[in-house]
Scaffold this motif. Sequence first.
Motif, mmCIF file in Angstrom:
data_model
loop_
_atom_site.group_PDB
_atom_site.id
_atom_site.type_symbol
_atom_site.label_atom_id
_atom_site.label_comp_id
_atom_site.label_asym_id
_atom_site.label_seq_id
_atom_site.Cartn_x
_atom_site.Cartn_y
_atom_site.Cartn_z
ATOM 1 N N PRO A 46 0.802 -1.218 0.000
ATOM 2 C CA PRO A 46 0.000 0.000 0.000
ATOM 3 C C PRO A 46 0.839 1.274 0.000
ATOM 4 C CG PRO A 46 -0.134 -1.107 2.136
ATOM 5 C CD PRO A 46 0.596 -2.016 1.217
ATOM 6 N N ARG A 47 2.054 1.198 0.497
ATOM 7 C CA ARG A 47 2.873 2.414 0.520
ATOM 8 C C ARG A 47 3.138 2.915 -0.887
ATOM 9 N NH1 ARG A 47 6.022 -0.756 4.755
ATOM 10 N NH2 ARG A 47 6.130 -2.069 2.911
ATOM 11 N N THR A 48 3.500 2.019 -1.763
ATOM 12 C CA THR A 48 3.859 2.413 -3.125
ATOM 13 C C THR A 48 2.747 2.116 -4.116
ATOM 14 O OG1 THR A 48 4.914 0.257 -3.434
ATOM 15 C CG2 THR A 48 6.323 2.075 -2.745
ATOM 16 N N ARG A 49 1.611 1.591 -3.635
ATOM 17 C CA ARG A 49 0.488 1.214 -4.503
ATOM 18 C C ARG A 49 0.965 0.244 -5.580
ATOM 19 N NH1 ARG A 49 0.499 5.949 -6.043
ATOM 20 N NH2 ARG A 49 -0.147 5.320 -8.129
ATOM 21 N N ARG B 79 6.372 -1.530 -13.461
ATOM 22 C CA ARG B 79 7.161 -0.441 -12.884
ATOM 23 C C ARG B 79 8.619 -0.858 -12.713
ATOM 24 N NH1 ARG B 79 3.411 1.802 -8.036
ATOM 25 N NH2 ARG B 79 5.264 3.037 -7.707
ATOM 26 N N GLY C 273 12.892 3.739 -3.179
ATOM 27 C CA GLY C 273 13.618 4.279 -4.320
ATOM 28 C C GLY C 273 12.750 4.393 -5.549
ATOM 29 N N PRO C 274 13.189 5.211 -6.504
ATOM 30 C CA PRO C 274 12.398 5.398 -7.734
ATOM 31 C C PRO C 274 12.440 4.142 -8.594
ATOM 32 C CG PRO C 274 14.491 6.562 -7.888
ATOM 33 C CD PRO C 274 14.420 6.019 -6.508
ATOM 34 N N ASP C 275 11.438 4.028 -9.440
ATOM 35 C CA ASP C 275 11.354 2.862 -10.305
ATOM 36 C C ASP C 275 12.211 3.009 -11.549
ATOM 37 O OD1 ASP C 275 7.866 2.602 -9.529
ATOM 38 O OD2 ASP C 275 9.560 1.510 -8.679
ATOM 39 N N VAL C 276 12.459 4.240 -11.955
ATOM 40 C CA VAL C 276 13.203 4.458 -13.192
ATOM 41 C C VAL C 276 14.482 5.197 -12.854
ATOM 42 C CG1 VAL C 276 13.138 5.503 -15.486
ATOM 43 C CG2 VAL C 276 11.085 4.499 -14.537
ATOM 44 N N VAL C 277 15.582 4.507 -12.913
ATOM 45 C CA VAL C 277 16.881 5.130 -12.658
ATOM 46 C C VAL C 277 17.843 4.678 -13.747
ATOM 47 C CG1 VAL C 277 16.624 5.315 -10.163
ATOM 48 C CG2 VAL C 277 17.616 3.252 -11.136
ATOM 49 N N ASP C 278 18.878 5.470 -13.951
ATOM 50 C CA ASP C 278 19.941 5.072 -14.861
ATOM 51 C C ASP C 278 20.777 4.041 -14.118
ATOM 52 O OD1 ASP C 278 22.387 6.927 -16.858
ATOM 53 O OD2 ASP C 278 22.201 4.801 -16.412
ATOM 54 N N GLU C 279 20.574 2.801 -14.439
ATOM 55 C CA GLU C 279 21.145 1.733 -13.612
ATOM 56 C C GLU C 279 22.655 1.625 -13.752
ATOM 57 O OE1 GLU C 279 18.829 -1.633 -14.756
ATOM 58 O OE2 GLU C 279 17.060 -0.934 -13.696
ATOM 59 N N ARG D 131 24.576 4.270 -13.768
ATOM 60 C CA ARG D 131 25.091 5.314 -12.884
ATOM 61 C C ARG D 131 24.694 5.068 -11.441
ATOM 62 N NH1 ARG D 131 23.500 11.013 -15.260
ATOM 63 N NH2 ARG D 131 24.655 11.652 -13.418
ATOM 64 N N SER E 32 11.758 9.133 -15.189
ATOM 65 C CA SER E 32 12.241 8.499 -13.974
ATOM 66 C C SER E 32 11.174 8.587 -12.923
ATOM 67 C CB SER E 32 13.515 9.217 -13.518
ATOM 68 O OG SER E 32 13.972 8.692 -12.310
ATOM 69 N N VAL F 120 8.938 6.982 -10.717
ATOM 70 C CA VAL F 120 7.560 6.571 -10.933
ATOM 71 C C VAL F 120 6.639 7.167 -9.883
ATOM 72 C CG1 VAL F 120 6.114 4.540 -10.760
ATOM 73 C CG2 VAL F 120 8.244 4.420 -11.997
ATOM 74 N N LYS G 45 5.788 6.637 0.559
ATOM 75 C CA LYS G 45 5.701 6.846 2.002
ATOM 76 C C LYS G 45 6.145 5.571 2.710
ATOM 77 C CE LYS G 45 3.419 10.839 1.789
ATOM 78 N NZ LYS G 45 4.357 11.798 1.281
ATOM 79 N N SER H 272 5.498 5.028 -14.052
ATOM 80 C CA SER H 272 6.368 4.780 -15.202
ATOM 81 C C SER H 272 7.353 3.676 -14.887
ATOM 82 C CB SER H 272 7.100 6.058 -15.612
ATOM 83 O OG SER H 272 7.899 6.540 -14.562
ATOM 84 N N GLY H 273 7.957 3.163 -15.912
ATOM 85 C CA GLY H 273 8.907 2.084 -15.740
ATOM 86 C C GLY H 273 9.689 1.869 -17.026
ATOM 87 N N TRP H 274 10.799 1.231 -16.888
ATOM 88 C CA TRP H 274 11.578 0.904 -18.089
ATOM 89 C C TRP H 274 10.810 -0.108 -18.924
ATOM 90 C CZ3 TRP H 274 14.866 4.337 -19.129
ATOM 91 C CH2 TRP H 274 15.712 4.909 -18.171
#
Lengths: 682, 347
Positions: free
Chosen positions: A370-373, A400, A438-444, A446, B16, B18, B28, B336-338
Amino acid sequence: MTIFARRGPGILLVLTAAGLAAACGGNHATRGAVEAPKGAAATSTTSCAGRSIATPLGQPRTGGTVALAKLGTRNVALIADEDAHALGAFDLDTQKELPPTLLDGAPSQVMVTANGRILVLLRDRSRLQVLAAESADGPLAARCAIDTAPEPVGLAASPDDRTIFVSSAWGSSLTALDADKLTRQFEVRLAREPRAIAISDDGATAFVSHAVGSTVSAVDLRKPSHDVRAIRIAGHEGNAGIERQKKQIARLAARGQLSPDQKALIDKQLGAQERSSCQGFALAKSVAPGGRILAPQVFVDPGSPEVRPEGYGNGGVATETPAVAVLDDATAEPMEASLQVQREVGWRGEKSARDHREPCLLPRAAATDPRTRTLLVTCFGIDDVVAYDAASASPAASERRRWSVGPGPSGIAVDPEKPRAIVWSQFDRSVAVLSLTGPDVVDERREPPARTASVALAPAAIKLPADVALGRLAFHSGGDTRISKDGRACASCHPDGRDDAITWATPEGPRRSILLAGRVASEKSFAWSGSSKNLRDHMAKTFDRLDGTGLRGLELDGLVAYVSTMRAPVDAAAPAPASKDPKVARGAAIFASKESECASCHIGPTFSDGELHDVQSRTDSDRSGSFRTPSLRLIGGTGPYFHDGRYATLKDLLRDADGKMGRTKHLTANDLEALEAYLRTL
Amino acid sequence: MNKPLASSLALAALLSAVTVFGADATPKATPSGDSGLIGVSTVAAGRLPGPPKGKRPTMIPGSEKAPGFFVVKPKGLGRGSGDFVMLVATVAQAKEAALGRGFGGGETPANEFCFAEEQKNWGSDDEDEESAWAPSVQPQATFNSSTMNGRPRVEAVHQERLVQGAAGAVLESADAWIDPVTRGARLIARSTLPLTRVATILGGSVVYAGRDEHTVHVILTAPPDGDARRGTQVFAAVDGGIAASQCGYLRVPLANEKGQGHTATFVSNLELAPLNAQGKPVPKDLAKTSPQRLTPSLLGLPKDVDRPDNRFRPVHVHASVSWASRDKDALLSVTSGWDARERTQPF
């Protein structure tokens, strides 16, 4: 002091004093290392009562192969280790294995209830074992064991924690038990192969997924009749043009500009574009937002029965696509957007090995964060956990991120106290801890993602033979070009070693998939045409039809060993015993009678003479009208029937095949019921 | 840089982070029910009407004009091209088109306005079938005066412009009747749709949403990356079809229906920062100022070993409007996602 007990010859039975007091029915289970036998015989008690300090971590109210619990101050993951016949334990914070609790059977699911009981389903014993944690560091104590319908595989609790639900795969049923007394409240019959259970937020409906059959069942929990509604889960192409056509047809029909026959023909053509669904092993409830049941599936295009392709299926398009059906838990209706077959766009259609990520075609467990849905789905075959948007009307379109985990990820649980998910991989018996931050889309390149922590459990005393373990890996291997070109695995058409209830277009004509588990070892030939004289030969032909390059050597040997030794859903090793049920006995007599002619072909331990017969069942697209007599072992759970699946039920087959295959016209309705009852015992 | 080549390489959004709702990109740590979701009723509301219903004019006099709708016969469309005309938004573009410039090549002024045509099964006998604006938008539109296949002579066309500023964003639109034979144009209506900023994607792409009566319009912008912006293509899969835009953004309408949901997935190719041999990003000026920025290998030139490979990775942005029975409000979710693994293109 520890106790363990196991079934089978030559196994020691040892008890501690505590175990003696708590044990029932000869099943003794406790945690700890092996010690010298104390020599006391097992005693049993049927008492389910007793204190337990375990509390569920969070409020999942669903079972899985992983259940999170608090034992005193310790947060642990309890793991249903099917191979080891044990309940494993893993400390979430130290990430170390704790001593397991050995069980009297193969656990399929575990759930910790609000009153502290640890419920474990023993799939091969058709039993619900109740355990309790009497102290934070002591062994788990066995309480009572409850018999269930054959092959219990799913657990859930009602929102008020007063009812426990058990689904039975081979038993095709859902059973409700009083959570306190564990007495049976009711049982309802379901379609084939039920698996996971999710209860609506208001407690009014139990949703049950099915591994085959394009269905999710909705059971009314409030009405005394507990009606069951089958919700059809079928994929469609989701083409805007098709939607406009459907609306136009509806308008024309409403204005009387289309005759009923014309409308039926058009509906049939549009319906032919529907896709079956299967691999419904998991369900998850969306918590943020609530009110939705998420059902990971796979949509299947088996091809047209009127066409003979070169392989299995449609040939030109992706045969299988991942999906997540979204069901409104108040209305039990699926959101149409979630039933749209996902097509790849533009360069997404390029499947070069360089950049294509394999789809999840063997979903096995699901949980929501539930935190990140997020909806997290474990995938056999590719051995990934895939995260989707749990709030989307079509989660399968919204991948994602994903993590690689150990092979055979059969369970996942989300820690409500920390942003992590715990994954159990059965095939290599490892526990992975996934970070959900952490974000789902990162330059992996880097910012390399944090490595997933993975801990292998200690080797178990019971383990699969090496060749069988290797074969299991091969059986579930997805995206393996040796098996198929399009990513399908053996388990795609044979989930859990069963059949997928689908009729496939093949070079010989339409063909039903066949149940494997418990049948293969005794067969003398394979395929509906009987053209393969051994399993190895049949596998080679199958790989060829799937456009795979084929397996060799140890892996092929292993696959043969695995398929040959797959455990039957129920014990069908011995010939069906003479039944004390008069109806079944009557059915056996009819079966053996000269008048019915059943036993003229269905003979021997497998109830098949292995010969080819023409039972006037040839369709226009069949190359030949003669088919190998199929085995009748386990026939009760393998519909639809005949080589092309034309009979939805055994009853339909027995009634309509008269004069072509056997004779049943002379039988009364009661006799037909008796014959069916007998067949279901095989 | 050659803009058409850039656009054909689809140097699109940097994406980036998401599920960025409001300004908070970090999930959260403690679950709190529906936090992080956007109720559709909180999205800014306005008007974005569809094609007009009712009787359409049979012709528009050539003397009748509508601001922002210039119907031009481009020079040099060639023999056999029929009676093709082009629709552009500004006087400058009209002049360029009349000189034979402005389509498929040459120096094109930046296009702020974009057009969508009316879409319908023109050959259908179904009088009740409604038309809709085509999902794809382009800086120009072409029309043929032919009325084959039931296509009417006078068609409706939709024009829109995304205006972004410090105070927020708004989608301005205007609809008009176009007569390709007389080149007349008649304004139907203008409207404005205020937009709510829903998500900000790494690199500068923004997701906006605005709603009218039964629809939530979701807009993804290309990153504000200089010369890449206007030529940037963005695709979306919606309702089983594909929409595309070369206007620097793409708008997708998602119906807002109780008990149902609708989704769209934007897809683009994200250009990642080139890295040196140590895996560190190269200075931006080095990456961009080389006169041979793109693929000298294709030109038969020796590879500059100091030049890093170009890096691309497909990414998707998924938008969903859904309304289950227990939801008090329809929900808009953007994630979003790769879409696939990274690819490198040797320099």
